[in-house]
Design a protein around this motif. Structure first.
Motif, short mmCIF file in Angstrom:
data_model
loop_
_atom_site.label_atom_id
_atom_site.label_comp_id
_atom_site.label_asym_id
_atom_site.label_seq_id
_atom_site.Cartn_x
_atom_site.Cartn_y
_atom_site.Cartn_z
N ASP A 32 17.81 14.73 37.98
CA ASP A 32 16.16 13.18 39.03
C ASP A 32 16.73 12.76 39.98
O ASP A 32 18.00 12.93 40.65
N THR A 43 6.71 6.02 34.93
CA THR A 43 7.47 5.81 33.82
C THR A 43 7.07 4.31 34.39
O THR A 43 6.84 3.30 33.04
N ILE A 49 0.89 0.90 27.07
CA ILE A 49 -0.22 0.97 25.77
C ILE A 49 0.54 2.30 25.28
O ILE A 49 0.45 2.90 25.76
N ILE A 338 1.38 15.28 33.15
CA ILE A 338 1.48 14.35 32.34
C ILE A 338 1.17 12.73 32.74
O ILE A 338 2.22 12.10 32.84
N THR A 344 2.51 7.71 25.40
CA THR A 344 2.10 7.80 24.05
C THR A 344 2.50 8.42 23.42
O THR A 344 3.06 8.90 22.50
C1 LIG Z 1 -1.32 3.23 36.59
C2 LIG Z 1 -1.04 3.80 35.05
C3 LIG Z 1 -1.50 3.30 33.85
C4 LIG Z 1 -1.45 4.32 32.97
N1 LIG Z 1 -1.32 3.10 31.88
C5 LIG Z 1 -0.69 4.58 30.79
C6 LIG Z 1 -0.82 3.54 28.86
O1 LIG Z 1 -1.11 2.89 28.94
N2 LIG Z 1 -0.57 4.30 28.39
C7 LIG Z 1 0.18 6.09 28.17
O2 LIG Z 1 0.19 6.43 27.34
N3 LIG Z 1 -0.03 5.76 29.22
C8 LIG Z 1 0.16 5.56 30.84
N4 LIG Z 1 -0.22 6.63 31.51
C9 LIG Z 1 0.68 7.55 31.67
C10 LIG Z 1 2.46 7.48 31.98
O3 LIG Z 1 2.46 6.52 32.22
C11 LIG Z 1 2.77 8.75 32.13
O4 LIG Z 1 2.01 9.70 31.30
C12 LIG Z 1 4.00 8.79 31.56
O5 LIG Z 1 4.74 7.63 32.37
C13 LIG Z 1 4.65 10.30 32.45
O6 LIG Z 1 5.79 9.94 32.62
P1 LIG Z 1 6.63 11.35 33.15
O7 LIG Z 1 8.14 11.83 32.56
O8 LIG Z 1 5.85 12.73 32.62
O9 LIG Z 1 6.31 11.48 34.46
P2 LIG Z 1 7.25 10.60 36.13
O10 LIG Z 1 7.97 8.89 34.84
O11 LIG Z 1 6.45 10.10 37.02
O12 LIG Z 1 8.56 11.36 36.25
C14 LIG Z 1 9.16 12.30 36.38
C15 LIG Z 1 9.86 12.38 37.12
O13 LIG Z 1 10.62 13.04 37.79
C16 LIG Z 1 11.08 13.01 39.12
N5 LIG Z 1 11.48 14.46 40.19
C17 LIG Z 1 10.25 14.59 40.43
N6 LIG Z 1 10.24 15.22 42.12
C18 LIG Z 1 11.77 15.56 41.50
C19 LIG Z 1 12.45 16.60 42.37
N7 LIG Z 1 12.05 17.00 43.00
N8 LIG Z 1 13.73 16.91 42.12
C20 LIG Z 1 14.24 16.36 40.82
N9 LIG Z 1 13.53 14.63 39.91
C21 LIG Z 1 12.18 14.40 40.82
C22 LIG Z 1 10.89 11.52 39.72
O14 LIG Z 1 11.82 11.08 40.20
C23 LIG Z 1 10.28 10.96 38.18
O15 LIG Z 1 11.45 10.79 37.88
C24 LIG Z 1 -0.43 5.38 32.62
C25 LIG Z 1 -0.22 6.55 34.08
C26 LIG Z 1 -0.08 5.22 35.41
C27 LIG Z 1 0.15 6.25 37.13
#
Ligand SMILES: Cc1cc2nc3c(=O)[nH]c(=O)nc-3n(C[C@H](O)[C@H](O)[C@H](O)COP(=O)(O)OP(=O)(O)OC[C@H]3O[C@@H](n4cnc5c(N)ncnc54)[C@H](O)[C@@H]3O)c2cc1C
Length: 483
Positions: A32, A43, A49, A338, A344
């Motif tokens: 990361d 995240t 929720i 995502i 969830t």
């Molecule tokens: C306002 C808001 C409200 C939400 N509310 C909810 C909710 O209540 N319930 C629910 O189920 N979901 C909710 N979500 C959705 C949820 O937060 C996301 O779907 C989830 O956190 C996505 O996780 P992820 O690991 O895919 O992405 P992220 O948490 O974005 O992680 C991606 C990771 O990739 C890394 N990365 C990116 N590019 C690179 C690169 N070039 N090299 C190395 N690393 C990299 C980043 O540093 C990051 O750590 C909400 C989202 C938002 C924005």
């Protein structure tokens, strides 16, 4: 060295995949660009929720993983000692709203497999939530709705993955992914080339970019920002359930939702923006959140707002999650685009992808996988007897550092010493809650910096808020001009 699997992205999805993959006999590396897990994407900034699953369109991956993921939380949070509460969700319809929409949501939820949905009359709603606004006219009751702390869950998933053999390489920005022969090459900004038999794309807002490097099945990520207010935990008891309003085509609407730690979130807005890293809050956005939330909570105590923040949803151009191996990119696995309900869905995405990857790599299951992870003791939640016993073991648990959240020096030291321990002020904050309370770290941050220095052998000027250039101190008074 060719690893079995490299996961790009250590948000909740990447860490859920890593933890599930660590059940198998595989060499796993998570990279990361951020300095901590749950740091670089959405995240760390969402509504926290665990959605029931009534909102996602029938037949989509969002609907499937939402409902499956929701059902996995009870066991997962026991195994990882992560706070989780099935307090239910209510989707409230107000005067002027189309009440028949509640029935539409109920039917959609039932098709998606959500159990226990019920449309409540105004009287039934008021019995459950007496503080709901005067223009509320009815609600959808979602008993499987729940709350969890997203970063605590992610840290726990990552720690458990490490305990089961996975490795993490943080501060490593991936710049390119390409296939050479049978191997995937993952290129980093530092000029390193990492090699693996399989790659997982869990890069949040950059997941479209990596997908588009390797396959003709294109995906764009369209950032959508959500802004929030947070209210002090002294109001934790006002609403029991998460209070939604009717969803729109831009999302699930403005909520009033208690967190597992007792603070109350007001938001999020839904604004399409150009820069996925633009997590600023704006007067306009916050005003909007407030105006809508006042329908739910008319006498909201605005003097008790303790902070504001924003998160950016990685909205996929296809409208749905992109999961799995594209036909033209063997051994490249997407967990891309995502957006909500991604928190969830994360446990179910993790389980499904890990199984698919293990199968493709012909991996066997380990017989020594340990699903359990011990949390740091939370002094604020212990009885006096338990506190005394902890202090007798280690006097650092008798010294309070964060007064707002009653966090002890012992907890902060434990957070730094753990596998994947905290290295920054925000790392300590997310692991212990030091700095999360009413004073927002005004009192405790100098002490936390001092403890980080002692534990890590660093100078105060080396300590950052969240890695990179986010230094907290620029130099020592009196040293200016000496060099
Ligand atoms: C306002 C808001 C409200 C939400 N509310 C909810 C909710 O209540 N319930 C629910 O189920 N979901 C909710 N979500 C959705 C949820 O937060 C996301 O779907 C989830 O956190 C996505 O996780 P992820 O690991 O895919 O992405 P992220 O948490 O974005 O992680 C991606 C990771 O990739 C890394 N990365 C990116 N590019 C690179 C690169 N070039 N090299 C190395 N690393 C990299 C980043 O540093 C990051 O750590 C909400 C989202 C938002 C924005």
């Amino acid at each position: 060295m060719v690893r079995d699997v490299i996961i790009v992205g250590a948000g909740v999805v990447g860490c859920a995949i890593a933890r599930e993959l660590s059940r198998w006999d595989l060499d796993i590396l998570v990279v990361d660009q951020a300095s901590d897990v749950a740091e670089g994407g959405c995240t760390k900034a969402n509504t926290a929720i665990v959605h029931g699953g009534y909102d996602a369109k029938e037949g989509t991956l969002k609907a499937k993983y939402n409902v499956e993921g929701n059902g996995m939380f009870d066991q997962l949070c026991v195994e990882l000692e992560v706070p989780f509460e099935r307090n239910g969700s209510l989707v409230v319809a107000f005067e002027g709203d189309d009440l028949s929409q509640l029935e539409v949501l109920r039917k959609r939820g039932e098709t998606n497999g959500v159990p226990g949905l019920k449309v409540l009359s105004e009287a039934e709603l008021r019995e459950k939530e007496p503080h709901v606004g005067s223009t509320a006219r009815g609600a959808l009751w979602v008993p499987t709705g729940a709350i969890v702390c997203p970063y605590e869950l992610t840290i726990a998933l990552a720690e458990n993955a490490v305990e089961n053999g996975a490795r993490f390489q943080l501060d490593t920005a991936v710049t390119g992914i390409r296939r050479e022969g049978e191997v995937w090459l993952v290129e980093t900004a530092a000029g390193e080339t990492l090699e693996a038999k399989a790659v997982v794309n869990a890069a949040g807002y950059q997941s479209g970019k990596f997908n588009n490097m390797v396959t003709a099945e294109k995906l764009d990520i369209l950032p959508r920002r959500g802004e929030y207010y947070m209210i002090d935990k002294s109001y934790a008891g006002v609403f029991h359930s998460a209070m939604f309003q009717l969803p729109s085509d831009k999302g699930k609407g403005i909520l009033v939702a208690r967190t597992v730690d007792g603070s109350i979130l007001i938001g999020p807005t839904a604004e399409d923006i150009d820069d996925p890293t633009d997590t600023r809050t704006t007067a306009e956005g916050l005003d909007k959140a407030l105006t809508f939330a006042r329908k739910t909570w008319e006498d909201m105590p605005t003097r008790s707002f303790i902070t504001t923040f924003a998160g950016v949803r990685p909205r996929p151009s296809t409208g749905d999650f992109k999961i799995g191996e594209p036909a033209d990119a063997p051994f490249f696995f997407n967990a891309a685009g995502i957006e909500s309900p991604g928190l969830t869905s994360a446990p179910a995405i993790g389980k499904d992808l890990a199984q698919r990857i293990a199968q493709r790599l012909n991996a066997g299951k380990k017989d020594n996988f340990n699903p359990n992870r011990k949390a740091i003791p939370k002094f604020r939640e212990l009885s006096n007897e338990e506190r005394a016993a902890l202090i007798a073991q280690d006097p650092a648990f008798g010294r309070i550092v964060c007064r707002c959240e009653t966090v002890t020096e012992g907890e902060i030291r434990a957070a730094i010493r753990r596998p994947l321990g905290a290295r920054t002020l925000d790392g300590v904050k997310r692991r212990t809650r030091a700095g999360m309370g009413r004073c927002q770290s005004g009192f405790c941050s100098p002490r936390v910096v001092a403890i980080l220095c002692e534990e890590l052998g660093l100078d105060p000027t080396d300590i950052t808020k969240f890695g990179g250039a986010s230094k907290l101190l620029v130099g020592r008074i009196g040293e200016e001009g000496k060099a």
